[in-house]
Design an enzyme around this catalytic site. Structure first.
Site, PDB file in Angstrom:
ATOM      1  N   THR A 136     -13.973   4.893   5.057  1.00 17.00           N
ATOM      2  CA  THR A 136     -13.503   5.762   6.132  1.00 17.00           C
ATOM      3  C   THR A 136     -14.678   6.616   6.604  1.00 17.00           C
ATOM      4  O   THR A 136     -15.701   6.731   5.919  1.00 17.00           O
ATOM      5  CB  THR A 136     -12.371   6.688   5.655  1.00 17.00           C
ATOM      6  OG1 THR A 136     -12.916   7.652   4.737  1.00 17.00           O
ATOM      7  CG2 THR A 136     -11.262   5.898   4.951  1.00 17.00           C
ATOM      8  N   ASP A 188      10.364   7.084   0.586  1.00 16.36           N
ATOM      9  CA  ASP A 188       9.784   7.400  -0.710  1.00 16.36           C
ATOM     10  C   ASP A 188       9.421   6.110  -1.444  1.00 16.36           C
ATOM     11  O   ASP A 188      10.253   5.209  -1.608  1.00 16.36           O
ATOM     12  CB  ASP A 188      10.795   8.205  -1.529  1.00 16.36           C
ATOM     13  CG  ASP A 188      10.268   8.579  -2.891  1.00 16.36           C
ATOM     14  OD1 ASP A 188       9.798   9.706  -3.041  1.00 16.36           O
ATOM     15  OD2 ASP A 188      10.334   7.727  -3.804  1.00 16.36           O
ATOM     16  N   ASP A 191      -3.533  12.384  -2.637  1.00 14.95           N
ATOM     17  CA  ASP A 191      -3.804  13.816  -2.732  1.00 14.95           C
ATOM     18  C   ASP A 191      -4.110  14.179  -4.183  1.00 14.95           C
ATOM     19  O   ASP A 191      -3.297  13.900  -5.070  1.00 14.95           O
ATOM     20  CB  ASP A 191      -2.573  14.589  -2.239  1.00 14.95           C
ATOM     21  CG  ASP A 191      -2.884  16.033  -1.943  1.00 14.95           C
ATOM     22  OD1 ASP A 191      -3.729  16.615  -2.643  1.00 14.95           O
ATOM     23  OD2 ASP A 191      -2.269  16.586  -1.017  1.00 14.95           O
ATOM     24  N   GLU A 202       0.847  -1.190   0.000  1.00 10.79           N
ATOM     25  CA  GLU A 202       0.000   0.000   0.000  1.00 10.79           C
ATOM     26  C   GLU A 202       0.874   1.229   0.000  1.00 10.79           C
ATOM     27  O   GLU A 202       1.805   1.358   0.802  1.00 10.79           O
ATOM     28  CB  GLU A 202      -0.936   0.035   1.209  1.00 10.79           C
ATOM     29  CG  GLU A 202      -1.833   1.279   1.189  1.00 10.79           C
ATOM     30  CD  GLU A 202      -2.870   1.314   2.281  1.00 10.79           C
ATOM     31  OE1 GLU A 202      -3.716   2.236   2.255  1.00 10.79           O
ATOM     32  OE2 GLU A 202      -2.838   0.442   3.163  1.00 10.79           O
ATOM     33  N   ASP A 231     -11.880  10.305  -4.325  1.00 10.52           N
ATOM     34  CA  ASP A 231     -13.176  10.972  -4.208  1.00 10.52           C
ATOM     35  C   ASP A 231     -13.186  12.284  -5.001  1.00 10.52           C
ATOM     36  O   ASP A 231     -14.070  13.115  -4.795  1.00 10.52           O
ATOM     37  CB  ASP A 231     -13.529  11.241  -2.737  1.00 10.52           C
ATOM     38  CG  ASP A 231     -12.465  12.041  -2.012  1.00 10.52           C
ATOM     39  OD1 ASP A 231     -11.588  12.617  -2.684  1.00 10.52           O
ATOM     40  OD2 ASP A 231     -12.489  12.080  -0.772  1.00 10.52           O
ATOM     41  N   PHE A 239     -14.823   9.793   6.758  1.00 10.87           N
ATOM     42  CA  PHE A 239     -15.008  10.928   5.860  1.00 10.87           C
ATOM     43  C   PHE A 239     -15.686  10.484   4.563  1.00 10.87           C
ATOM     44  O   PHE A 239     -16.501  11.196   3.995  1.00 10.87           O
ATOM     45  CB  PHE A 239     -13.667  11.596   5.567  1.00 10.87           C
ATOM     46  CG  PHE A 239     -13.146  12.395   6.722  1.00 10.87           C
ATOM     47  CD1 PHE A 239     -13.689  13.621   7.054  1.00 10.87           C
ATOM     48  CD2 PHE A 239     -12.099  11.923   7.491  1.00 10.87           C
ATOM     49  CE1 PHE A 239     -13.218  14.364   8.118  1.00 10.87           C
ATOM     50  CE2 PHE A 239     -11.609  12.647   8.561  1.00 10.87           C
ATOM     51  CZ  PHE A 239     -12.175  13.874   8.878  1.00 10.87           C
ATOM     52  N   GLU A 240     -15.325   9.285   4.088  1.00  6.60           N
ATOM     53  CA  GLU A 240     -15.961   8.772   2.886  1.00  6.60           C
ATOM     54  C   GLU A 240     -17.445   8.524   3.135  1.00  6.60           C
ATOM     55  O   GLU A 240     -18.287   8.870   2.298  1.00  6.60           O
ATOM     56  CB  GLU A 240     -15.264   7.482   2.455  1.00  6.60           C
ATOM     57  CG  GLU A 240     -15.776   6.913   1.145  1.00  6.60           C
ATOM     58  CD  GLU A 240     -15.061   5.627   0.772  1.00  6.60           C
ATOM     59  OE1 GLU A 240     -15.447   5.034  -0.253  1.00  6.60           O
ATOM     60  OE2 GLU A 240     -14.146   5.197   1.500  1.00  6.60           O
ATOM     61  N   GLU A 252       4.816   4.838   3.789  1.00  6.59           N
ATOM     62  CA  GLU A 252       4.308   6.138   4.251  1.00  6.59           C
ATOM     63  C   GLU A 252       5.478   6.997   4.692  1.00  6.59           C
ATOM     64  O   GLU A 252       6.414   6.498   5.330  1.00  6.59           O
ATOM     65  CB  GLU A 252       3.335   5.921   5.413  1.00  6.59           C
ATOM     66  CG  GLU A 252       2.832   7.175   6.084  1.00  6.59           C
ATOM     67  CD  GLU A 252       2.040   8.056   5.135  1.00  6.59           C
ATOM     68  OE1 GLU A 252       2.536   9.165   4.845  1.00  6.59           O
ATOM     69  OE2 GLU A 252       0.965   7.642   4.684  1.00  6.59           O
ATOM     70  N   LYS A 285      -5.331  22.114  -8.121  1.00 18.46           N
ATOM     71  CA  LYS A 285      -5.012  23.188  -9.058  1.00 18.46           C
ATOM     72  C   LYS A 285      -4.305  22.630 -10.289  1.00 18.46           C
ATOM     73  O   LYS A 285      -3.445  21.765 -10.186  1.00 18.46           O
ATOM     74  CB  LYS A 285      -4.126  24.242  -8.381  1.00 18.46           C
ATOM     75  CG  LYS A 285      -4.809  24.968  -7.238  1.00 18.46           C
ATOM     76  CD  LYS A 285      -3.885  25.996  -6.609  1.00 18.46           C
ATOM     77  CE  LYS A 285      -4.561  26.718  -5.450  1.00 18.46           C
ATOM     78  NZ  LYS A 285      -3.658  27.694  -4.791  1.00 18.46           N
TER      79      LYS A 285
END
Length: 263
Positions: free
Chosen positions: A242, A148, A171, A96, A207, A244-245, A121, A175
């Site tokens: 999650t 990384d 992320d 992951e 999302d 938030f999801e 991570e 923009k």
């Protein structure tokens, strides 16, 4: 962050910062490998898809780092990792990229005890949070690499070795001028595909609809991958919602899963 249908949700239960981006910038990967330096010139680094931001750590996370880190955090090395040596068994292995605070990762590991998981991570509070979950819940099929992800893939993961790769809610870099920082780019997808076994699955989720569209375009263009669905896929049962999801779904936000298998 405002609760509007067009606003992306914070990733992996993260608080959002003032720019609306996940506070831990969790992908832990570059969009391409570090470019070779020209002779006599300073080494050039490729564009990073993440920014390591400072974050607060609770005493539980700090304690988990100190006590569990030596066992469950694998040091980065410029040589191939042997999962059988790491986990003490032969089992399917899933990598992951960017697990955030680790809640979804821990749930998946708990539900799939026959599979070993390696989470990559860069954000220390996230590493501490997942270590705390490992300690609290007793997960033995989880390991962490704090480095990384491109360098991990290039140097530590053998070709044709992974049964799956998860990239959940990276992320979106909303923009247009920042779109080049998005994690899912052709070079990285080619690298990921090369590390999958034939039949192994690359599972991405987002999302943010413009990013979903880009993901679908980039993944579909990689000739070594085949879409397992006609476009976007239903969310597999193993990927938990999650908080938030779940909130976003109640508010009418979309979530897009993409599952591509190695030919």
């Amino acid at each position: 962050m405002t609760d509007t249908p067009n606003a992306p949700l914070p990733d992996h239960d993260e608080p959002a910062d003032d720019n609306g981006l996940g506070a831990n910038a969790k992908e832990g990967a570059t969009e391409a490998a570090t470019e070779a330096a020209t002779e006599g010139a300073a080494p050039r680094r490729s564009i990073r898809s993440f920014v390591v931001r400072a974050g607060r750590m609770g005493t539980g996370q700090i304690k988990a780092l100190e006590e569990l880190g030596p066992k469950f955090v694998l040091p980065y090395q410029a040589s191939l990792l042997n999962p059988t040596d790491v986990f003490g068994r032969q089992a399917p292995v899933v990598l992951e990229i960017g697990f955030g605070m680790g809640a979804a990762t821990a749930k998946i590991a708990a539900a799939r005890t026959d599979t070993d998981f390696i989470g990559v991570e860069v954000h220390t509070p996230g590493v501490g949070a997942l270590l705390k979950l490992i300690g609290d819940e007793g997960h033995q099929n989880l390991r962490i690499i704090q480095h990384d992800a491109v360098e991990v893939l290039e140097h530590m993961i053998a070709p044709d070795s992974l049964d799956g790769v998860h990239v959940f809610f990276p992320d979106p870099w909303h923009k247009k001028k920042h779109n080049k920082r998005r994690l899912i780019q052709p070079a990285l997808v080619k690298l990921l595909a090369s590390r999958l076994k034939p039949g192994g699955v690359l599972h991405c989720a987002t999302d943010w609809e413009p990013y979903a569209e880009q993901m679908l375009e980039v993944l579909s263009a990689e000739t070594s991958l085949a879409n397992t669905a006609d476009g976007y896929a239903p969310r597999p049962d193993y990927r938990p919602l999650t908080k938030f999801e779940a909130r976003g779904i109640r508010l009418g936000h979309g979530v897009w899963d993409l599952l591509f298998s190695r030919r």
